[in-house]
Design a protein around this motif. Structure first.
Motif, mmCIF file in Angstrom:
data_model
loop_
_atom_site.group_PDB
_atom_site.id
_atom_site.type_symbol
_atom_site.label_atom_id
_atom_site.label_comp_id
_atom_site.label_asym_id
_atom_site.label_seq_id
_atom_site.Cartn_x
_atom_site.Cartn_y
_atom_site.Cartn_z
ATOM 1 N N LEU A 89 0.838 -1.206 -0.014
ATOM 2 C CA LEU A 89 -0.050 -0.099 0.141
ATOM 3 C C LEU A 89 0.881 1.037 0.145
ATOM 4 O O LEU A 89 0.484 2.190 -0.766
ATOM 5 C CB LEU A 89 -0.961 0.015 1.202
ATOM 6 N N LYS A 90 1.937 1.193 0.774
ATOM 7 C CA LYS A 90 2.668 2.364 0.759
ATOM 8 C C LYS A 90 3.569 2.309 -0.598
ATOM 9 O O LYS A 90 3.708 3.804 -1.103
ATOM 10 C CB LYS A 90 3.871 2.342 1.650
ATOM 11 N N GLU A 91 3.987 1.417 -1.079
ATOM 12 C CA GLU A 91 4.572 1.694 -2.436
ATOM 13 C C GLU A 91 3.738 2.167 -3.564
ATOM 14 O O GLU A 91 4.051 2.842 -4.281
ATOM 15 C CB GLU A 91 5.141 0.173 -2.943
ATOM 16 N N LYS A 92 2.564 1.731 -3.426
ATOM 17 C CA LYS A 92 1.576 2.208 -4.482
ATOM 18 C C LYS A 92 0.897 3.799 -4.175
ATOM 19 O O LYS A 92 0.359 4.203 -4.810
ATOM 20 C CB LYS A 92 0.372 1.466 -4.623
ATOM 21 N N GLY A 93 1.307 4.168 -3.080
ATOM 22 C CA GLY A 93 1.016 5.610 -2.682
ATOM 23 C C GLY A 93 -0.375 5.810 -1.995
ATOM 24 O O GLY A 93 -1.079 6.760 -1.849
ATOM 25 N N VAL A 94 -0.977 4.548 -1.488
ATOM 26 C CA VAL A 94 -2.396 4.337 -1.032
ATOM 27 C C VAL A 94 -2.233 5.056 0.539
ATOM 28 O O VAL A 94 -3.110 5.958 0.845
ATOM 29 C CB VAL A 94 -2.819 3.130 -0.920
ATOM 30 N N ILE A 95 -1.031 4.765 0.979
ATOM 31 C CA ILE A 95 -0.910 5.257 2.373
ATOM 32 C C ILE A 95 0.564 6.112 2.446
ATOM 33 O O ILE A 95 1.414 5.735 1.847
ATOM 34 C CB ILE A 95 -1.010 4.355 3.489
ATOM 35 N N SER A 96 0.554 6.964 3.533
ATOM 36 C CA SER A 96 1.863 7.777 3.485
ATOM 37 C C SER A 96 2.871 7.029 4.530
ATOM 38 O O SER A 96 2.519 5.812 4.967
ATOM 39 C CB SER A 96 1.454 9.148 4.099
#
Length: 108
Positions: A89-96
């Motif tokens: 999720l972090k890599e996809k930019g969904v979460i900071s």
């Protein structure tokens, strides 16, 4: 992680003043037990709580007082798997990055 046995023992010996309710995180009920302890009504209710704690299943107790968590298992989830999902999720930019660190700290 709250223990069913500890809650039952506290309800039996100190239930009249609401100690078991404080232990279970029910501060409001604990205060009510303290306020009315002179009437002995909380002692009777605590004895009923004691019986309930003895007869309730571990799963039902954990669901009600431990947010469904099972002793010895971190919420019943595979921590490595959850960390992998968070990283994706972090890599996809969904979460900071900050949210990633917060969620990671909760898992660990």
């Amino acid at each position: 992680m709250k223990s069913k046995t500890t809650a039952a023992i506290l309800a039996f010996f100190l239930g009249g003043i609401g100690v078991h309710r404080f232990y279970l995180g029910q501060t409001g009920r604990g205060i009510l037990y303290l306020l009315f302890c002179w009437t002995f009504i909380p002692a009777v209710i605590a004895f009923v709580d004691f019986i309930i704690f003895l007869t309730i299943s571990d799963d039902a107790f954990n669901q009600k007082y431990n947010n469904g968590q099972v002793a010895g298992v971190s919420g019943g989830v595979n921590t490595a798997e959850e960390l992998g999902k968070l990283h994706e999720l972090k890599e996809k930019g969904v979460i900071s990055d900050q949210e990633f660190e917060l969620r990671k700290a909760k898992l660990l």
